[in-house]
Write an enzyme that holds these catalytic residues in place. Structure first.
Site, short mmCIF file in Angstrom:
data_model
loop_
_atom_site.label_atom_id
_atom_site.label_comp_id
_atom_site.label_asym_id
_atom_site.label_seq_id
_atom_site.Cartn_x
_atom_site.Cartn_y
_atom_site.Cartn_z
CB SER A 54 -8.42 0.55 5.57
OG SER A 54 -9.03 1.87 5.39
CE LYS A 79 -3.79 2.06 2.64
NZ LYS A 79 -4.85 1.70 3.87
CB SER A 104 -8.21 3.62 2.74
OG SER A 104 -7.29 2.91 3.52
N1 GLN Z 1 -13.46 4.21 6.23
C1 GLN Z 1 -12.54 4.48 7.61
C2 GLN Z 1 -12.30 5.90 7.34
O1 GLN Z 1 -12.36 6.53 6.18
C3 GLN Z 1 -11.64 3.87 7.86
C4 GLN Z 1 -10.41 3.93 6.87
C5 GLN Z 1 -9.22 3.17 7.22
O2 GLN Z 1 -9.22 2.06 7.81
N2 GLN Z 1 -7.83 3.43 7.03
O3 GLN Z 1 -11.33 6.51 8.30
#
Ligand code: GLN
Length: 498
Positions: free
Chosen positions: A175, A76, A151
């Protein structure tokens, strides 16, 4: 080869049926062919990948290969990689080349894994759909008009489309688990502190946790084995406990071999089903797949028991105070002075900060910096931030109570299957609500896993979430592995991977 498991790839490499260079070439060709449509990768570095592969081949020839030596991998794009871009999906870091490797990156390098490139993501890991990337949205390989989740959507889509066998991700509020579910692959977020955050661009430090994507639980176990462990450069990294003869936890260097329990029978396993996870919020097609999967678990000897997480419904409001608060502090370092984007024209120093940040950050990141600054400000700190921290404690206690009655908790990952690109972008709160089943796990710091368990409306993958007590990664992987031995959801793939 593109559909082979890590164990099969290892055997082929060791038997010299294929070289690491040939394997890297095979996946690089797939990236070249598929990335223009899927947009899963921000950076691909074929020259570096082939150089690493040649080294891996030499190591295999010397008889010094480990489980990951010669296996292609993607990170990532928030894991810092020396000499390669680390953009974090942001214009702010679009030109950033880190002078050092993240701990995870150097560990996997030392293990001989072959880095193909860096994957697309929501800007600074803020999002649930990968639509917040400066580098454009990622398409779900099962249906190119839909989101892959976020994400870590690039990593999940890349593994699902067989552009790479395994990839890293991070999970601050879901995410890893949510994109794994939406892309029909397996993903695990370990206990907070199991994987070093050193060199991971910070979003919300008390929640951020690195983890693994693979096609199967076994592949995830092999990758996670290469990621976990104490790192003195991260003060929250822990030496995972292992049991001594009397069963008491004793500190050890790591969580032990995460493959050790994969084949343990599930007889007697108590699977807790939180009433709060099975309410009306879950779409019917998701529910049908989850219920069918639970039936399979029962046929494997597990028993299901009802448990309760009464405060789980408070997870989203608590998270959307705590995460932005931490983000507003973490992101203050991007000021255009030391690295990252700097405005081309400005007046004085303040103007330079202001313009650089206004130009460098996207809308969602700005929204969270504003919210975070607000909830931390004098007069609101007690009302919002402190209150959210108290809720966090209550949520963690709910889980501890539940684990007196069960060994693992099961439920959905996401209320629906993947939605259409653009469908939720106009309504951020709607987007936040889609994280309802994943966020409580991060607030409590627990490990969570997502594995494929069916298809909604026949075409879009559904994931089942398994949540364990602290340090129970081996058990979660064991549970999912037994399920995958008697089902084939995890070996199905989108048509482009045929
Ligand atoms: N969807 C969540 C957010 O927008 C989690 C994102 C994540 O786990 N990085 O913060």
């Amino acid at each position: 080869m593109i559909n082979a498991s890590l164990t099969e790839l290892r055997a082929a490499l060791d038997a010299r049926k294929i070289s690491s260079v040939e394997l890297a070439q095979l996946f690089l060709q797939r990236i070249e062919r598929l990335n223009p449509t899927i947009n899963a990768f921000i950076t691909v570095d074929p020259a570096l990948a082939l150089a690493n592969a040649r080294e891996a081949d030499a190591r295999i020839a010397r008889g010094e290969a480990g489980p990951l030596t010669g296996i292609p991998l993607a990170h990532k794009d928030l894991f810092c990689t020396e000499g390669m871009l680390t953009t974090c999906g942001s214009k702010m870091l679009a030109n950033f080349v880190s002078p050092y490797d993240a701990h995870v990156v150097s560990q996997l390098k030392a293990a001989g894994a072959v880095l193909l490139g860096k994957t697309n993501m929501d800007e600074f890991a803020m999002g649930s759909s990968n639509e917040n990337s400066h580098f454009g949205p990622v398409a779900n390989p099962w249906d190119l008009t839909r989101v892959p989740g976020g994400s870590s959507g690039g990593s999940a889509a890349a593994v699902a489309a067989r552009m790479v066998p395994i990839a890293t991700g991070t999970d601050t509020g879901g995410s890893i688990r949510q994109p794994a579910a939406m892309c029909g692959i397996t993903g695990i977020k370990p206990t907070y502190g199991a994987v070093s955050r050193y060199g991971m661009v910070a979003y919300a430090s008390s929640l951020d946790q690195g983890g693994a994507f693979g096609r199967s639980a076994e592949d995830c176990a092999l990758l996670l084995n290469g990621m976990v462990g104490l790192d003195e450069k991260d003060s929250t990294s822990f030496p995972g406990p292992s049991a001594d003869e009397s069963g008491l936890p004793v500190p050890s260097k790591d969580l032990g071999d995460l493959c050790r329990d994969l084949n343990k029978p599930l007889t007697g396993l108590r699977i807790g089903l939180p009433a709060e996870f099975f309410g009306p919020g879950m779409a019917d097609d998701v529910r049908a797949s989850i219920e069918a999967a639970l039936e399979i678990y029962r046929s494997l000897g597990a028993q299901t028991v009802e448990v309760s997480l009464p405060n789980a419904q408070l997870a989203i409001p608590a998270y959307y105070v705590i995460a932005p608060a931490e983000a507003s502090s973490n992101l203050s370092r991007f000021d255009g002075v030391r690295y990252g984007h700097r405005a081309a024209a400005y007046g004085d120093l303040d103007d330079m900060y202001r313009k650089s940040r206004a130009e460098g950050f996207g809308a969602e990141v700005k929204r969270r910096i504003l919210v975070g600054t607000y909830v931390l400000s004098h007069g609101y700190y007690d009302a919002y931030y402190l209150q959210a921290q108290k809720l966090r404690r209550l949520i963690a206690e709910d889980f501890q109570r539940a684990f007196t009655a069960c060994d693992v908790i099961a439920g959905p990952v996401s209320p629906t299957t993947a939605w259409g690109i653009g469908e939720k972008t106009a309504d951020p709160v709607q987007m936040y609500l889609s994280d309802i089943y994943t966020i409580a796990v991060n607030l409590a710091g627990l490990p969570g896993l997502s594995h494929p368990c069916g298809f909604g409306n026949g075409t879009l993958p559904v994931g089942l979430q398994l949540i364990g007590d602290y340090f129970s990664e081996a058990r979660l992987l064991n549970t999912a592995h037994r399920f995958q031995q008697v089902t084939d959801w995890h070996v199905r793939h989108p048509s482009m991977a045929a």
